[in-house]
Design a protein around this motif. Structure first.
Motif, PDB file in Angstrom:
ATOM      1  N   PHE A 217      -0.866 -11.563  -4.302  1.00  0.00           N
ATOM      2  CA  PHE A 217      -1.909 -10.282  -3.556  1.00  0.00           C
ATOM      3  C   PHE A 217      -1.858 -10.559  -2.046  1.00  0.00           C
ATOM      4  O   PHE A 217      -1.754  -9.619  -1.223  1.00  0.00           O
ATOM      5  N   CYS A 218      -1.930 -11.809  -1.538  1.00  0.00           N
ATOM      6  CA  CYS A 218      -1.641 -11.985  -0.085  1.00  0.00           C
ATOM      7  C   CYS A 218      -0.379 -11.675   0.426  1.00  0.00           C
ATOM      8  O   CYS A 218      -0.395 -11.223   1.520  1.00  0.00           O
ATOM      9  N   ALA A 219       0.725 -11.890  -0.250  1.00  0.00           N
ATOM     10  CA  ALA A 219       2.135 -11.616  -0.017  1.00  0.00           C
ATOM     11  C   ALA A 219       2.297 -10.115   0.099  1.00  0.00           C
ATOM     12  O   ALA A 219       2.842  -9.334   1.067  1.00  0.00           O
ATOM     13  N   LEU A 220       1.517  -9.346  -0.777  1.00  0.00           N
ATOM     14  CA  LEU A 220       1.847  -7.854  -0.860  1.00  0.00           C
ATOM     15  C   LEU A 220       0.946  -7.376   0.183  1.00  0.00           C
ATOM     16  O   LEU A 220       1.353  -6.207   1.142  1.00  0.00           O
ATOM     17  N   LYS A 221      -0.071  -7.832   0.616  1.00  0.00           N
ATOM     18  CA  LYS A 221      -0.895  -7.397   1.909  1.00  0.00           C
ATOM     19  C   LYS A 221      -0.010  -7.598   2.964  1.00  0.00           C
ATOM     20  O   LYS A 221      -0.118  -6.616   3.867  1.00  0.00           O
ATOM     21  N   ILE A 222       0.472  -8.593   3.247  1.00  0.00           N
ATOM     22  CA  ILE A 222       1.118  -8.980   4.646  1.00  0.00           C
ATOM     23  C   ILE A 222       2.341  -8.100   4.622  1.00  0.00           C
ATOM     24  O   ILE A 222       2.573  -7.590   5.515  1.00  0.00           O
ATOM     25  N   ILE A 223       3.408  -7.884   3.503  1.00  0.00           N
ATOM     26  CA  ILE A 223       4.266  -6.959   3.521  1.00  0.00           C
ATOM     27  C   ILE A 223       3.926  -5.297   3.619  1.00  0.00           C
ATOM     28  O   ILE A 223       4.799  -4.809   4.413  1.00  0.00           O
ATOM     29  N   SER A 224       2.814  -5.042   3.020  1.00  0.00           N
ATOM     30  CA  SER A 224       2.547  -3.668   3.141  1.00  0.00           C
ATOM     31  C   SER A 224       1.918  -3.443   4.681  1.00  0.00           C
ATOM     32  O   SER A 224       2.167  -2.312   5.361  1.00  0.00           O
ATOM     33  N   ASN A 225       1.239  -4.264   5.325  1.00  0.00           N
ATOM     34  CA  ASN A 225       0.868  -4.310   6.718  1.00  0.00           C
ATOM     35  C   ASN A 225       1.986  -4.061   7.695  1.00  0.00           C
ATOM     36  O   ASN A 225       2.152  -3.510   8.549  1.00  0.00           O
ATOM     37  N   LYS A 226       3.069  -5.084   7.398  1.00  0.00           N
ATOM     38  CA  LYS A 226       4.314  -4.885   8.229  1.00  0.00           C
ATOM     39  C   LYS A 226       5.115  -3.700   7.929  1.00  0.00           C
ATOM     40  O   LYS A 226       5.584  -3.126   9.145  1.00  0.00           O
TER      41      LYS A 226
END
Length: 104
Positions: A89-98
């Motif tokens: 979930f943290c990786a998804l959040k970082i990727i989606s913000n990027k």
């Protein structure tokens, strides 16, 4: 995927050692993979409750007392399922913000 299973089995072996439960790495793998297979065959997402019950039963079968076995099940499932889910979930959040920043 074989490498990830080996890493998780080694992690479970270390969890058993940290609680002074003397299982070798093969017993650790057998306990985890057998209960994981039972959970997968149940077709319940994540094998919830089936995997935990299998873990608890197999750990109890080896003579570990119930309170310690219950704690081990909670720690093992947190490490093997919920921690990995949280990292995802943290990786998804970082990727989606990027992606949002790059599209502006």
């Amino acid at each position: 995927t074989m490498l990830t299973k080996i890493i998780i089995i080694f992690t479970i072996f270390l969890i058993f050692r940290s609680f002074e439960v003397e299982f070798d790495i093969f017993q650790s793998g057998q306990i985890f993979l057998t209960s994981l297979m039972a959970g997968a065959l149940s077709f319940i997402p994540g094998g919830l409750l089936i995997t935990e019950t299998g873990l608890l039963g197999l750990i109890l079968k080896y003579g570990v007392e119930f309170s310690l076995a219950s704690l081990l099940v909670l720690v093992i499932r947190f490490i093997s399922l919920w921690f990995i889910t949280l990292v995802g979930f943290c990786a998804l959040k970082i990727i989606s913000n990027k992606d949002i920043v790059e599209s502006k």
